[in-house]
Write an enzyme that holds these catalytic residues in place. Structure first.
Site, PDB file in Angstrom:
ATOM      1  CB  SER A 473      -0.968  -0.044   1.187  1.00  0.00           C
ATOM      2  OG  SER A 473      -2.047   0.829   1.005  1.00  0.00           O
ATOM      3  CG  ASP A 484       7.716   5.541 -11.257  1.00  0.00           C
ATOM      4  OD1 ASP A 484       8.226   4.479 -11.670  1.00  0.00           O
ATOM      5  OD2 ASP A 484       6.519   5.648 -10.962  1.00  0.00           O
ATOM      6  CE  LYS A 499      -5.618  -3.146   0.628  1.00  0.00           C
ATOM      7  NZ  LYS A 499      -5.951  -1.728   0.376  1.00  0.00           N
TER       8      LYS A 499
END
Length: 707
Positions: A473, A484, A499
């Protein structure tokens, strides 16, 4: 990650009122279960209008609910006969029509038949346990119930029960014989009990356990079983969408408030077994250290009392045995991932908040100084403005480490199950200039980009983020953002938990004016996406450097659940790469070569393959000698990997300067830090993370590259 308040304007009150009016008209024409019919109507509407990815309630949906409900009642296929299934099957494609018309005939038929079969089973299990089992006979029981067929007649069903009870007795008998042998080793004069005496004791203990089991089943009400049916409908939407009947809702509220005492573990039903799926940071099981994700709990004992067999028990009932008051002892009989059986003792307690807070350690490597920061969860308290939260704590911890001239940071997010999205965004902002961190999407809407808007950078040096398959999460949001941007090297398991959804708890009582409480629905309403456009759902975050671990070959995480939402993509956000490393790719490649040539990592990988093989082995021998031989084989095989647990390094970890004063005045804290530093010293994963950190080089001049 769960949002407690339902803020979407998805459920117009006017339409809900019209639904209720419609229900009242229908309710006056029938006398069967008006509250349950109302619940079905409200549930159908809320799910189809409010769920992130609504399912079409059609024949295909009906078949899934049909299978799910029967499996929830009789997962081991020892109650229903094939003739029952043949009779039920006419409803296989009609449940969708029944949901739409408030028809409960399928549920009522199955419920009545199930009660009948339970009563029949009560009549013969005592007879089976009244006679000695033949443990010289060569026979097996396969615990892969999905492959088991329903029995054709009563005789076949009795034989299924005979094998199950024989297995229960055999397990107890083996434990008793082992205990007798241990007593004899300690005292040569001890008169050991005979095999027949121990076999009788094992049968009597199993009989007592079965009596208790059926008593608990008999105490379950119509509403309890109807809740199972409702959940068979709700959980077809996704595994995190769950109906809470009023009593379960009350327990959920208590657990959200952090007031529930127990062992600190999240459990899940897996076929007939109670499976450990998460350890709560700071909880007694987490501190005790022997309970692991993936363990199956077979028996539960209160202190030194006779253990209760919880195989086949409803999850709620099993939890009642496991939880308990602070300071009491519970003994769990576990089937470990490697197939060995182990009994562990845990003293129940409440979760210590201090153990969930950020903490750090200083480590010297080759004359250089580095910092390790442990973040067990992304914590925040919305109700108390002055209560500490993970973002401000992290910023403060970084400042303290900077004063000690650390050259690089490891952020340890292993086993971090998530928490506050707000703090995940703010912590991400500590390591970048400013920009998008995550995209959050409601159903049928464009993604909402959540950004860090603070241009300040708290730490601009080398950063390594350590994750594993249980990092979930909010942990995945942070790790994905760092990956990224190219801001950190992500090192750990092949992928994180996966998740990528958000749930809301919706009080269903707001949609009716009956005096009765009908409970609540926890429902998936949002999905997370990375700034590169990919979802963290199912895929999680794939590590830049994969470290072998015990879960490497297992389906663990979101992809191991039933009906998870699928991975998909949205448009990439507009962001600028953090392009300040000189040797990012080279450092990753060197680490991969080190890992490939490291004998300990090779051993861990071999162990992971063996664990997967053991997990897939569902055959149990019911011959005593074969059963004993099989258990001893698994035990001896596990010893081959003992060196993994014996691993240590020559590194020394110490508390930062600010904490050393605290340790002098707090012996309890000093003891906890000593234990943590010892674990770090013996942690091969942290060692490799340090190797990577020490090799990362920052460019002399900061350069921005537009993505």
């Amino acid at each position: 990650m769960t949002i407690r308040k339902f803020k979407l304007a998805l459920l117009p009150i006017l339409l809900v009122i019209s639904l209720f009016t419609s229900f009242q008209i229908n309710a006056n024409t029938t006398t069967t279960n008006p509250k349950d019919k109302l619940l079905i109507t409200i549930l159908r509407y809320v799910l189809t209008e409010g769920h992130y990815k609504p399912q079409k309630i059609d024949d295909a949906f009906s078949e899934k609910v049909y299978t799910s409900f029967l499996n929830s009642l009789d997962p081991s296929k020892r109650y229903f006969l094939q003739s029952d299934i043949d009779e039920f099957s006419k409803y296989k494609t009609q449940i969708d029509d029944q949901i739409n018309s408030e028809d409960l005939s399928f549920f009522v038929l199955v419920y009545d038949r199930f009660k009948q079969r339970i009563n029949e089973s009560e009549s013969f299990y005592k007879q089976l346990l009244a006679h000695k089992f033949n443990f010289d006979k060569n026979e097996i029981i396969n615990l892969d119930y999905k492959k088991r067929l329903y029995t054709k007649n009563s005789d076949e069903r009795i034989d299924v029960w005979r094998k199950q009870l024989k297995f229960n007795v055999l397990s107890r008998l083996y434990d008793k014989i082992t205990a007798e042998n241990d007593k004899k080793k300690e005292d040569k004069t001890y008169q050991m009990k005979s095999f027949d005496v121990l076999e009788k004791e094992a049968r009597e203990a199993t009989l007592e356990n079965m009596n208790d089991y059926f008593q608990r089943v008999d105490e379950l009400t119509y509403s309890d079983w109807f809740s199972s049916y409702i959940n068979s409908i709700a959980e077809e939407f996704d595994p995190h969408t769950t109906y809470f009947d009023p009593s379960v809702k009350k327990r959920f509220d208590i657990s959200m408030a952090g007031k529930l005492e127990g062992i600190g573990a999240r459990l899940q039903k897996k076929n007939d077994y109670t499976k450990v799926v998460e350890l709560i940071s700071g909880g007694p099981a987490w501190k005790q250290g022997e309970l692991e994700v993936g363990d199956l709990i077979l028996k539960v004992a209160q202190g030194n009392k006779e253990p209760v067999d919880i195989v086949g028990m409803r999850l709620d009932d099993a939890i009642e045995f496991i939880k308990g008051k602070k300071g009491t002892e519970v003994k769990l009989t576990l089937k470990k991932l490697d197939g060995t059986i182990k009994v562990i003792s845990i003293i129940r307690d409440v979760v210590e908040l201090e153990e969930t807070f950020v903490k750090s350690s200083i480590v010297k490597k080759d004359g250089r100084t580095f910092g390790v920061i442990d973040l067990p969860k992304f914590y925040i308290d919305f109700d108390e403005k002055n209560f500490r939260n993970s973002a401000t704590d992290m910023a403060q911890e970084i400042e303290r480490l900077k004063k000690e001239n650390v050259e690089g940071l490891i952020l340890d997010l292993r086993n971090n199950g998530g928490g506050s999205l707000k703090t995940a965004i703010e912590i991400s902002g500590l390591f970048i200039n400013k920009g998008p961190i995550v995209q959050v999407k409601y159903r049928d809407r464009s993604p909402n980009v959540k950004s860090d808007k603070d241009p300040r950078i708290q730490w601009n040096g080398p950063l390594v983020v350590l994750v594993n398959e249980l990092s979930a999460s909010a942990s995945e949001i942070f790790a994905a953002a760092m990956q990224d941007y190219g801001r950190a090297v992500i090192i750990g398991g092949k992928q994180t938990y996966g998740k990528g959804t958000v749930q809301s708890v919706l009080d269903l009582n707001r949609y009716h004016n009956l005096k009765e409480d009908i409970g609540a629905l926890k429902m998936t309403i949002q999905k997370f996406y990375r700034i590169n456009g990919g979802s963290t759902q199912l895929e999680g975050v794939h590590s830049d450097i994969i470290l072998p671990d015990r879960y490497s070959y297992m389906n663990i995480g979101e992809r191991d659940l039933e009906n998870p939402l699928k991975f998909d993509k949205v448009k990439q956000a507009d962001y600028t790469l953090w392009n300040n490393y000189e040797n990012f790719s080279q450092t990753i490649n060197r680490s991969k070569k080190r890992i490939a040539n490291n004998n300990y990592f090779k051993l861990i990988d071999q162990n992971a393959k063996w664990l997967k093989k053991s997990q897939d082995d569902t055959v149990i021998y019911l011959n005593y000698k074969a059963y004993k031989k099989d258990l001893e084989y698994h035990k001896n095989q596990s010893l081959k990997y003992k060196a993994i647990g014996d691993y240590t390094t020559n590194l020394t970890y110490t508390s930062p300067l600010y904490e050393k004063t605290l340790l002098q005045n707090d012996s309890d804290l000093a003891e906890k830090r000593e234990a943590w530093h010892k674990n770090l010293k013996n942690d091969i994963y942290v060692e490799e993370a340090l190797n990577v950190l020490s090799e990362l080089k920052i460019k002399p001049q900061y350069q921005l590259v537009k993505n």
